[in-house]
Design a protein around this motif. Sequence first.
Motif, PDB file in Angstrom:
ATOM      1  N   ALA A  33      21.495  21.241  24.398  1.00 11.35           N
ATOM      2  CA  ALA A  33      21.128  21.288  25.394  1.00 11.35           C
ATOM      3  C   ALA A  33      21.360  18.902  26.221  1.00 11.35           C
ATOM      4  CB  ALA A  33      20.023  21.177  25.426  1.00 11.35           C
ATOM      5  N   ALA A  34      21.386  18.541  24.830  1.00  9.06           N
ATOM      6  CA  ALA A  34      21.257  16.839  24.940  1.00  9.06           C
ATOM      7  C   ALA A  34      22.579  16.322  25.558  1.00  9.06           C
ATOM      8  CB  ALA A  34      20.865  16.497  24.007  1.00  9.06           C
ATOM      9  N   HIS A  35      24.107  17.419  24.925  1.00 11.77           N
ATOM     10  CA  HIS A  35      25.126  16.753  25.575  1.00 11.77           C
ATOM     11  C   HIS A  35      25.647  17.692  26.871  1.00 11.77           C
ATOM     12  CE1 HIS A  35      26.596  14.739  21.904  1.00 11.77           C
ATOM     13  NE2 HIS A  35      25.040  14.894  21.273  1.00 11.77           N
ATOM     14  N   GLY A  36      24.724  18.696  27.357  1.00 19.52           N
ATOM     15  CA  GLY A  36      25.380  19.242  28.365  1.00 19.52           C
ATOM     16  C   GLY A  36      26.119  20.647  27.937  1.00 19.52           C
ATOM     17  N   VAL A  37      26.208  21.256  26.716  1.00 20.61           N
ATOM     18  CA  VAL A  37      26.407  22.357  26.173  1.00 20.61           C
ATOM     19  C   VAL A  37      25.752  23.567  26.562  1.00 20.61           C
ATOM     20  CG1 VAL A  37      27.681  23.623  24.478  1.00 20.61           C
ATOM     21  CG2 VAL A  37      28.376  20.947  24.991  1.00 20.61           C
ATOM     22  N   LYS A  38      26.412  24.375  27.488  1.00 19.27           N
ATOM     23  CA  LYS A  38      25.876  25.414  27.150  1.00 19.27           C
ATOM     24  C   LYS A  38      25.571  26.441  25.690  1.00 19.27           C
ATOM     25  CE  LYS A  38      25.459  29.725  29.699  1.00 19.27           C
ATOM     26  NZ  LYS A  38      25.952  30.901  30.836  1.00 19.27           N
ATOM     27  N   VAL A  39      24.534  26.982  25.552  1.00 21.93           N
ATOM     28  CA  VAL A  39      24.507  27.749  24.582  1.00 21.93           C
ATOM     29  C   VAL A  39      24.109  29.842  24.041  1.00 21.93           C
ATOM     30  CG1 VAL A  39      23.430  28.585  21.841  1.00 21.93           C
ATOM     31  CG2 VAL A  39      24.034  25.751  23.103  1.00 21.93           C
ATOM     32  N   ASP A  40      24.585  30.509  24.696  1.00 27.63           N
ATOM     33  CA  ASP A  40      24.644  31.613  24.243  1.00 27.63           C
ATOM     34  C   ASP A  40      25.052  32.329  22.899  1.00 27.63           C
ATOM     35  OD1 ASP A  40      24.541  31.780  27.306  1.00 27.63           O
ATOM     36  OD2 ASP A  40      26.538  32.299  27.398  1.00 27.63           O
ATOM     37  N   THR A  41      23.541  33.234  22.718  1.00 30.45           N
ATOM     38  CA  THR A  41      23.752  34.320  21.417  1.00 30.45           C
ATOM     39  C   THR A  41      23.735  35.478  22.422  1.00 30.45           C
ATOM     40  OG1 THR A  41      21.312  34.204  21.374  1.00 30.45           O
ATOM     41  CG2 THR A  41      22.659  31.714  20.778  1.00 30.45           C
ATOM     42  N   HIS A  42      24.631  35.829  20.902  1.00 32.97           N
ATOM     43  CA  HIS A  42      24.813  37.625  20.658  1.00 32.97           C
ATOM     44  C   HIS A  42      23.811  38.062  19.312  1.00 32.97           C
ATOM     45  CE1 HIS A  42      27.509  37.794  24.828  1.00 32.97           C
ATOM     46  NE2 HIS A  42      27.086  36.711  23.853  1.00 32.97           N
ATOM     47  N   CYS A  43      23.035  38.566  19.473  1.00 28.51           N
ATOM     48  CA  CYS A  43      23.019  39.974  18.101  1.00 28.51           C
ATOM     49  C   CYS A  43      23.666  41.066  18.242  1.00 28.51           C
ATOM     50  CB  CYS A  43      21.058  40.886  18.791  1.00 28.51           C
ATOM     51  SG  CYS A  43      20.805  41.632  16.908  1.00 28.51           S
ATOM     52  N   SER A  44      24.193  40.955  16.993  1.00 29.91           N
ATOM     53  CA  SER A  44      25.584  42.108  16.516  1.00 29.91           C
ATOM     54  C   SER A  44      25.303  42.122  15.140  1.00 29.91           C
ATOM     55  CB  SER A  44      27.014  41.192  17.390  1.00 29.91           C
ATOM     56  OG  SER A  44      27.506  40.233  16.820  1.00 29.91           O
ATOM     57  N   HIS A  45      25.125  41.610  13.933  1.00 24.37           N
ATOM     58  CA  HIS A  45      24.545  41.878  12.890  1.00 24.37           C
ATOM     59  C   HIS A  45      24.123  42.897  12.366  1.00 24.37           C
ATOM     60  CE1 HIS A  45      25.475  40.664   8.810  1.00 24.37           C
ATOM     61  NE2 HIS A  45      24.578  40.762   8.480  1.00 24.37           N
ATOM     62  N   THR A  46      22.793  43.963  13.655  1.00 20.05           N
ATOM     63  CA  THR A  46      22.617  44.605  13.224  1.00 20.05           C
ATOM     64  C   THR A  46      22.689  45.818  14.117  1.00 20.05           C
ATOM     65  OG1 THR A  46      20.397  43.176  14.253  1.00 20.05           O
ATOM     66  CG2 THR A  46      20.427  43.714  11.782  1.00 20.05           C
ATOM     67  N   ILE A  47      22.575  46.472  13.721  1.00 16.51           N
ATOM     68  CA  ILE A  47      22.578  48.212  15.129  1.00 16.51           C
ATOM     69  C   ILE A  47      21.681  47.942  15.815  1.00 16.51           C
ATOM     70  CG2 ILE A  47      22.646  50.313  15.601  1.00 16.51           C
ATOM     71  CD1 ILE A  47      23.358  51.086  12.169  1.00 16.51           C
ATOM     72  N   TYR A  48      20.228  47.570  15.681  1.00 18.87           N
ATOM     73  CA  TYR A  48      19.390  46.825  16.476  1.00 18.87           C
ATOM     74  C   TYR A  48      19.121  46.100  16.703  1.00 18.87           C
ATOM     75  CZ  TYR A  48      19.226  52.353  16.573  1.00 18.87           C
ATOM     76  OH  TYR A  48      19.162  53.536  16.524  1.00 18.87           O
ATOM     77  N   ASN A  49      18.506  45.287  17.898  1.00 16.57           N
ATOM     78  CA  ASN A  49      17.859  43.827  17.890  1.00 16.57           C
ATOM     79  C   ASN A  49      16.127  43.888  17.218  1.00 16.57           C
ATOM     80  OD1 ASN A  49      16.941  41.511  18.855  1.00 16.57           O
ATOM     81  ND2 ASN A  49      18.558  41.401  20.679  1.00 16.57           N
ATOM     82  N   PRO A  50      16.263  43.300  15.615  1.00 13.37           N
ATOM     83  CA  PRO A  50      14.663  43.565  15.233  1.00 13.37           C
ATOM     84  C   PRO A  50      13.976  42.769  16.811  1.00 13.37           C
ATOM     85  CG  PRO A  50      16.567  41.780  14.007  1.00 13.37           C
ATOM     86  CD  PRO A  50      16.914  42.594  14.688  1.00 13.37           C
ATOM     87  N   GLU A  51      14.007  41.636  17.613  1.00 12.23           N
ATOM     88  CA  GLU A  51      13.160  41.532  18.319  1.00 12.23           C
ATOM     89  C   GLU A  51      12.727  42.214  19.751  1.00 12.23           C
ATOM     90  OE1 GLU A  51      14.107  38.209  20.176  1.00 12.23           O
ATOM     91  OE2 GLU A  51      14.617  36.739  19.030  1.00 12.23           O
ATOM     92  N   ILE A  52      13.727  43.864  19.765  1.00  5.30           N
ATOM     93  CA  ILE A  52      13.638  44.956  20.335  1.00  5.30           C
ATOM     94  C   ILE A  52      12.488  45.528  19.808  1.00  5.30           C
ATOM     95  CG2 ILE A  52      14.556  47.046  21.903  1.00  5.30           C
ATOM     96  CD1 ILE A  52      17.237  44.948  22.309  1.00  5.30           C
ATOM     97  N   VAL A  53      12.762  46.111  18.730  1.00  3.93           N
ATOM     98  CA  VAL A  53      12.091  46.864  18.321  1.00  3.93           C
ATOM     99  C   VAL A  53      10.785  46.582  18.058  1.00  3.93           C
ATOM    100  CG1 VAL A  53      12.042  47.621  15.898  1.00  3.93           C
ATOM    101  CG2 VAL A  53      14.601  47.478  16.575  1.00  3.93           C
ATOM    102  N   ILE A  54      10.443  45.044  17.275  1.00  2.00           N
ATOM    103  CA  ILE A  54       9.076  44.723  17.942  1.00  2.00           C
ATOM    104  C   ILE A  54       8.262  44.288  18.677  1.00  2.00           C
ATOM    105  CG2 ILE A  54       8.143  42.935  16.995  1.00  2.00           C
ATOM    106  CD1 ILE A  54       9.632  41.790  15.143  1.00  2.00           C
TER     107      ILE A  54
END
Length: 532
Positions: A127-148
């Motif tokens: 963020a300090a260098h003006g770089v956008k960051v996009d993340t993806h959940c793909s190590h598991t079948i389901y996203n733990p955050e969604i399950v929770i």
Amino acid sequence: MAVERRTLIHWFRKGLRVHDNPALIQIFNKAGASPDKFSVRPIFVLDPGILDWMKVGANRWRFLQQSLLDLDKNLKELNSRLYIVRGKPVDIFPNLFDRWNVELLTFETDIEPYAVKRDKAVQDIAAAHGVKVDTHCSHTIYNPEIVIAKNFGRAPITYQKFLSVVEKLKLPKVLDKPQRLPNGVQPIADELEMGQSDVYECPTLDQLVKRPQELGINKFPGGEREALRRLDTSLSDEHWVASFEKPNTAPNSLEPSTTVLSPYLKFGCLSARLVHQRLHEILKRHPKHSKPPVSLVGQLLWREFYYTAAAVEPNFDRMLGNVYCLQIPWQERPDHLDAWAHGRTGYPFIDAIMRQLRQEGWIHHLARHAVACFLTRGDLWISWEEGQRVFEELLLDHDWALNAGNWMWLSASAFFHQYFRVYSPVAFGKKTDRTGAYIRKYVPELAKYPAGCIYEPWKATLADQREFGCVLGIDYPHRIVNHDIVHKENIKRMSAAYKINREVRTGKQEDEIDYDSSMSLTTRQRNASFET
């Protein structure tokens, strides 16, 4: 005047594959659509900070090195390559962002505390260098955050509850490998690369393995190609897939009685989502099939269960401060711990398992059950954290969430609470290997012992021991404890610990762990292989 091209970075950590990798595909698609605007640099960071977080043995270093070489080959087929960068991410990324004129950084999310802290720091730097960051959940079948979130903000603490939550969730689409990049997307060498053709090359085995004498047989080579080959081989017999039940497999067969896909899932050389999809395609063709928790699909979902539970508990790998874990007064016995870790307990079945682990980096799941129970509540009364650390070093498939979760389960510290059901270090192995062939392979001192006493060499007379070429106390150790006595004493210790924990937890909410609850279907089926 030509406009300087911007760089798109995909940061590999786990997820060492090109198939079903949405974070990688994102930058390939973006660059492919505008090859005159963007360069692509897929990177892997050799982070020395990892060694402060966990211990990595020689066999796992080799698996990583092979996986990186294979990943580089696969990327080259897509007109790209793998860039190896050495250093701590928080130190190297500021320089990379500026030097490479970076516009976008993508990576796969991770739940491990070290990774969560590291990734937050890198996102702040970006963020300090003006770089956008996009993340993806793909190590598991389901996203733990969604399950929770679907479970009202709390992780399901039983397997059956977890299943009831995820069966309502939409499965993510499994993606193919990205399209080959156009020729113009290859980045122009920067000043660091000029005259240093090997600056971003994959590490050699000598560079990664500091104790080569600890390398065992290379039975399970690393890499995406081997992962996909092994997947195809494992699923080629559809009737075996449909009828698979983990308790009916042999923990001590000379060749694995399961798929051994776990190391490839751990490193992300193989997509869990792809495995899940392939399994369901087979099961649709075989309506009569085994079900979770013992089926192959069930094995994948155990992985999902532990990932979800661990996602909300940074102390998941320790007893203190762990919301799931009972507080048990384990004893410290360095001599017993060392004997267990190096296969010198005097119990041939236990020792054979631990020696296979040290040599090959993999042991059957039920073999893990046997040695974990032996170390903790069954025989030695040593903390599961100690066993966890040994597995952390030696397992090819060591996974922070699964390792801790299974050790808590087998020590009856969390998730499983029928502590009085104990694996026998003698009878359990005999069920699937009466002749002792497994012991003869991994404990060769006992190779001449007959089947009648190879599991219990202490029953042989001194004269017979001499005849068999292995005298106890000289060529092979005496057993360090008497299982018939100590496991009964340890059951009493566990009972006392449970009583104290129950008193401490009095007044907690009703949906907290109930240590006296009736046995669920999951537990009944998991306990099918217990024998005192």
